[in-house]
Design an enzyme around this catalytic site. Structure first.
Site, PDB file in Angstrom:
ATOM      1  N   ASN A  62       0.843  -1.196   0.000  1.00 43.25           N
ATOM      2  CA  ASN A  62       0.000   0.000   0.000  1.00 43.25           C
ATOM      3  C   ASN A  62       0.888   1.261   0.000  1.00 43.25           C
ATOM      4  O   ASN A  62       2.110   1.154  -0.003  1.00 43.25           O
ATOM      5  CB  ASN A  62      -0.941  -0.044   1.216  1.00 43.25           C
ATOM      6  CG  ASN A  62      -2.250   0.690   0.954  1.00 43.25           C
ATOM      7  OD1 ASN A  62      -2.287   1.693   0.243  1.00 43.25           O
ATOM      8  ND2 ASN A  62      -3.331   0.193   1.523  1.00 43.25           N
ATOM      9  N   HIS A  92      21.666   2.082  13.081  1.00 42.04           N
ATOM     10  CA  HIS A  92      22.902   2.831  13.282  1.00 42.04           C
ATOM     11  C   HIS A  92      23.623   2.286  14.509  1.00 42.04           C
ATOM     12  O   HIS A  92      22.997   1.937  15.507  1.00 42.04           O
ATOM     13  CB  HIS A  92      22.583   4.315  13.520  1.00 42.04           C
ATOM     14  CG  HIS A  92      22.018   4.992  12.314  1.00 42.04           C
ATOM     15  ND1 HIS A  92      22.784   5.329  11.240  1.00 42.04           N
ATOM     16  CD2 HIS A  92      20.751   5.364  12.007  1.00 42.04           C
ATOM     17  CE1 HIS A  92      22.022   5.903  10.316  1.00 42.04           C
ATOM     18  NE2 HIS A  92      20.778   5.924  10.756  1.00 42.04           N
ATOM     19  N   ALA A 138      -1.809  -2.630  13.345  1.00 39.53           N
ATOM     20  CA  ALA A 138      -1.360  -1.264  13.074  1.00 39.53           C
ATOM     21  C   ALA A 138      -0.406  -0.760  14.150  1.00 39.53           C
ATOM     22  O   ALA A 138      -0.575  -1.033  15.333  1.00 39.53           O
ATOM     23  CB  ALA A 138      -2.567  -0.338  12.986  1.00 39.53           C
TER      24      ALA A 138
END
Lengths: 167, 167, 167
Positions: A62, A92, A138
Site C-alpha cells: 500500500n 545505526h 497497526a
C-alpha cells in the site's frame, strides 16, 4: 552508493506490476521481484552495496512503504503490506562517542513469510523472522521473531480520562 | 500566517544542503540551519509568527519529517531523524466548549541535543528536552524529558495469539 | 472498483474547500462533504462499491490522511485530523488458508463525533465509535469505542536505559 527509486501507478484503478527491468539496471541480481508484485502508490527502496532484496509473487504494498536493505530482506508470496510499513535490516551503531553518521551500521537479515498481512505504520527491525500466515496490527514495532500463524497487536491498554470543560 | 515549504532532493544520490536563503526570505532571523543540514526527500516545516527553529550542523532528516513550531524548536548537531519523524511544540487547546480551531494553542519549547537518533514515526511533543546522545526507537511518542545518553523504546509487550484457520 | 483521489492545495497559505463536485461524478450520493472541509496537502480516499463517507462542516485534515471505506465512515463537524491519520472500516479476513487477497473483508461502520482532535499517526479501526469532543493522542490505535469528552493516550511507559559508550 544507495539508491532511491519511486514507483508511481499512474492508473490508480489498475495495479501495475513493478517491472524488474528498472532494478536490474542498477543492481543486477540483487533485487528479485516475483510475478504480480504491486504497489499502490510510491514505494521507497534503498539498498546498500551488499544488500539483497527478494519479494515473492503476488505481494502487494500500500501507499508509502519503505524497504531499507544493507544485508538481506526476504519477503514471501501473497503478502499484503498496509500503508507506511517500513522495514530496516540495519540500525545505526551508537556505542562510541563519535558522530552517529560515522559509526556505520549493524545489519541482520529479515525474513517475512508467505501470506502475511502487516498493518498500517508497522515497523520491522533487523534480524526478525515473521513466520508464514501472520497478521501484524497497526503501529506495531516488530523487534523479535513472530511464530507462523500468529496475530500480533500492540498493547491496547490506552489511558482514557474525562475532559472537564468550562466556558 | 504559517508557511509550508517542500524541499526536494532531485539528485537522490547526493545529499544536498538545504539552502538557508529559502528561509530567510520569509522569516529572516527566525530559521537557522547549520552547515550540511540535509533532507532525503520532502520535509515539512511550519512556523507560526512567533516560532523560531534552529537546526545544528550536520543534522539529517529522512523522508517525510515534519517540524511544527509556534514557540521554539532547537535541534542539535549531527542528529539523524528517521522517516516520518514529527515534532510539535504546541497542542490545540480543548478546555472550553467552543470549536477546537478557535481555541488556539498551548506552546512550550522543545530542545533536542547533539548526536541524537530518532527512529521511524517518532513524535516529539511540546515542552520536551531530549539530552545529547539519545536514541529513540521507532513509533515512540516522547511526551516527557529524556536524560542524555539514553536509549528509549516503546513497551514491546506485544499481544501474540495463534490464528486458528479452517477451510 | 476502488478509487484513489489526490487533492492538492497548491496555495499553501489558503485552505481551500474540497469541492464536492469531484466526488459526485464518481459515486453520486455516497460521498458527502460539509462546508469548509479542508485538507492541508494530499488526502487519500478509497471507497468500495458499498462504501459511504460523510464528513461534517469545518473538519480539517492535516498532511497524509487516509480514509478507507467499504461500509460507512461518518465524521462529525469541526474535527481536526493530525498528520497521517488513517481510518479503515474494514479488515482483511484471514480465517482460511487461501490467499489473503482472495478472502475479502470484514466491515463495520465507524462514527467519529463532532469537535474531535485526532493526533499524528492515529489509526481508527472498524466498528469504532468515538464520541463528541474527544482528543486522541499521537500514535494511538483506536480499536474500541471511546466515550464522549475523553482524552486518550497510548501507554507512555517507555523503556529508558542508559547507553554506555566507549572509545
Amino acid at each position: 552508493m544507495n539508491i532511491l527509486i519511486r514507483l508511481r501507478n499512474l492508473k490508480n484503478s489498475l495495479q501495475t506490476k513493478i517491472r524488474i527491468a528498472i532494478w536490474s539496471l542498477e543492481y543486477p541480481g540483487r533485487v528479485e521481484f516475483g510475478d504480480c508484485v504491486s504497489s499502490r502508490d510510491v514505494m521507497r527502496l534503498r539498498l546498500g552495496p551488499e544488500g539483497s532484496l527478494v519479494v515473492g509473487d503476488g505481494t502487494f504494498f500500500n501507499n508509502g512503504c519503505s524497504l531499507n536493505c544493507m544485508k538481506r530482506i526476504e519477503i514471501g508470496r501473497n503478502c499484503l503490506f498496509g500503508e507506511n510499513v517500513t522495514v530496516y535490516d540495519h540500525n545505526h551503531r551508537f556505542s562510541s562517542f563519535s558522530r552517529l553518521a560515522e559509526q556505520g551500521y549493524k545489519s541482520a537479515s529479515i525474513k517475512i513469510g508467505d501470506n502475511c498481512w502487516l498493518g498500517t505504520n508497522v515497523v520491522v527491525l533487523k534480524g526478525v523472522t515473521i513466520g508464514d500466515g501472520c497478521v501484524v496490527g497497526a503501529n506495531v514495532v516488530v523487534a523479535s521473531d513472530i511464530p507462523p500463524d500468529s496475530i500480533v497487536t500492540q498493547s491496547r491498554d490506552l489511558n482514557i480520562a474525562p475532559i472537564i470543560r468550562t466556558n
